[in-house]
Design an enzyme around this catalytic site. Structure first.
Site, PDB file in Angstrom:
ATOM      1  N   THR A 192       0.881  -1.163   0.000  1.00  0.00           N
ATOM      2  CA  THR A 192       0.000   0.000   0.000  1.00  0.00           C
ATOM      3  C   THR A 192       0.923   1.218   0.000  1.00  0.00           C
ATOM      4  O   THR A 192       1.747   1.332   0.894  1.00  0.00           O
ATOM      5  CB  THR A 192      -0.895  -0.048   1.235  1.00  0.00           C
ATOM      6  OG1 THR A 192      -1.658  -1.221   1.136  1.00  0.00           O
ATOM      7  CG2 THR A 192      -1.782   1.143   1.414  1.00  0.00           C
ATOM      8  N   GLU A 278       8.283  -5.441   2.763  1.00  0.00           N
ATOM      9  CA  GLU A 278       8.016  -6.358   3.875  1.00  0.00           C
ATOM     10  C   GLU A 278       8.745  -7.690   3.679  1.00  0.00           C
ATOM     11  O   GLU A 278       8.491  -8.417   2.715  1.00  0.00           O
ATOM     12  CB  GLU A 278       6.515  -6.622   3.987  1.00  0.00           C
ATOM     13  CG  GLU A 278       5.738  -5.419   4.494  1.00  0.00           C
ATOM     14  CD  GLU A 278       4.248  -5.669   4.606  1.00  0.00           C
ATOM     15  OE1 GLU A 278       3.558  -4.818   5.186  1.00  0.00           O
ATOM     16  OE2 GLU A 278       3.764  -6.705   4.109  1.00  0.00           O
ATOM     17  N   ASN A 400       2.199 -10.886   7.385  1.00  0.00           N
ATOM     18  CA  ASN A 400       0.887 -10.733   6.766  1.00  0.00           C
ATOM     19  C   ASN A 400      -0.084 -11.869   7.105  1.00  0.00           C
ATOM     20  O   ASN A 400      -1.079 -12.050   6.390  1.00  0.00           O
ATOM     21  CB  ASN A 400       1.045 -10.634   5.247  1.00  0.00           C
ATOM     22  CG  ASN A 400       1.614  -9.309   4.816  1.00  0.00           C
ATOM     23  OD1 ASN A 400       0.920  -8.308   4.775  1.00  0.00           O
ATOM     24  ND2 ASN A 400       2.912  -9.292   4.529  1.00  0.00           N
TER      25      ASN A 400
END
Length: 403
Positions: A192, A278, A400
């Site tokens: 994002t 990430e 996640n």
């Protein structure tokens, strides 16, 4: 040209003249980190907004897209820790209230204020906290507030992403600044990701729109960490004209310099996003050339960059070029398997679709590096594409898994 564009130490969104910023903690994030930011120009100017292509856009995207269509901008308020996405009519009402509160605080029409949100999807904004945060942020606006603003938009990022540039136009100078966030759910297609860029340049509407769109196409639209296109992706570019330079138009030589600076700024911010991805351990540049056209080159590059098998092999430091060939083959691009060449950091691994007569050790050494380049030559035409991506590790899964 390089000497005409120079970095500004500690630069960010308040590097250009007339921009103020602040970042505060209002309690959206349970840990007490900064979670609301405000960037404001002393006067309204041009704005260009580019937004996610996701067909389930968050309320802030819907509202900011409407405002961007009018072409004038003064401020943007951003909260982190909550995406205000998939929140129904209440989400739109909350985004509108955020805009109206900022507009009243700085004394401008609501249409000149933009709103962004980032964080978890589907949870209503805690508006009592947001209201207090906006009032606090309004009271702390300053030319020194860029660093706090950059901290206030982070989610899983490990560091703020900022940059400032000085551009010399003869005896005149203009400045650009920017901040961005993003570490996962990165595949913009406008990861994002949010980005705010500011400049004090006096630039025509036509030139400004052209420069912004070109720069985004070359930067944020050429990165991918996990292939997921967010509901909230937003790039906002503000120009307030306070440099008082001769107005830049697409035909002027100064415009080309401005375009170079804007592309440099966005390109560096985009690279920071990938480098801070990430759970990544490697940054990989995928270069496709020799495609039938530009669209085919992008299809091939994205297929390689999105392939879980390819990304896992990079993490395992295994060249496994067969997975790359397979991804190219299903990409939808025109491909003749007997013409494809593949190079790892300049070391040829595939020649005319089969294993090259190159030491396997040399290819292996390339994928052991924290950053490397894969060049794919399809041998058909002149289409080319550059895309920045990463490997995939078990840490990404842990980050996640939904806890």
């Amino acid at each position: 040209m390089k000497e005409d564009i120079a970095p500004v130490e500690g630069g960010g969104v308040t590097t250009p003249r007339g921009f103020l910023a602040s970042g505060v903690a209002c309690g959206i994030k349970a840990g007490g980190e900064k979670d609301l930011s405000l960037i404001c120009s002393e006067r309204a100017g041009h704005v260009v907004g580019l937004f996610t292509e996701n067909r389930v856009p968050a309320a802030p995207v819907v509202l900011s897209r409407r405002h961007a269509a009018l072409g004038n901008g003064r401020a943007v308020v951003i909260n982190s820790g909550n995406a205000n996405a998939c929140t129904g009519p209440a989400g739109m009402a909350n985004a509108t209230e955020m805009v109206n509160r900022v507009a009243a605080g700085i004394g401008c029409p609501p249409e000149e204020v933009f709103v962004c949100s980032t964080g978890r999807i589907g949870i209503p904004l805690p508006m009592a906290k947001v209201r207090k945060g906006i009032d606090l942020a309004l009271g702390r606006l300053s030319p020194q507030g860029g660093k706090d603003a950059a901290l206030g938009i982070l989610t899983t990022d490990t560091y703020p992403k900022t940059m400032g540039l000085r551009v010399s136009l003869g005896e005149q100078e203009l400045f650009l600044g920017g901040m961005a966030k993003g570490a996962g759910m990165i595949d913009p297609r406008l990861a994002t990701m949010l980005c705010v860029v500011t400049t004090d340049a006096d630039v025509s509407d036509e030139a400004f729109t052209l420069a912004a769109r070109r720069s985004v196409a070359e930067s944020f639209n050429r990165i991918s960490i996990d292939g997921d296109c967010s509901t909230n992706d937003t790039v906002l570019v503000f120009a307030n004209g306070l440099a008082r330079n001769r107005t830049l138009t697409p035909e002027s030589g100064e415009f080309r310099l401005f375009q170079s600076a804007l592309s440099l700024l966005m390109g560096r911010l985009a690279r920071m996003i990938v480098e801070d991805g990430e759970g990544i351990s490697k940054v990989v540049e995928v270069l496709v050339q020799g495609a039938a056209d530009e669209e085919d080159a992008e299809r091939a590059a994205r297929a390689v960059a999105h392939s879980l098998l390819v990304k896992c092999s990079w993490y395992g430091e295994d060249p496994n070029w067969g997975r790359i060939l397979a991804a190219i083959g299903y990409s939808g691009a025109s491909v003749d398997g007997n013409r494809v060449d593949i190079f790892y950091n300049g070391v040829q691994a595939v020649a005319a679709g089969t294993r090259a007569r190159t030491s396997a050790r040399l290819v292996q050494e390339a994928v052991r590096l924290p950053q490397f380049t894969i060049l794919i030559d399809l041998g058909i035409g002149s289409g080319h594409c550059r895309l920045l991506t990463s490997d995939l590790t078990e840490r990404y899964v842990r980050l996640n898994k939904g806890e």
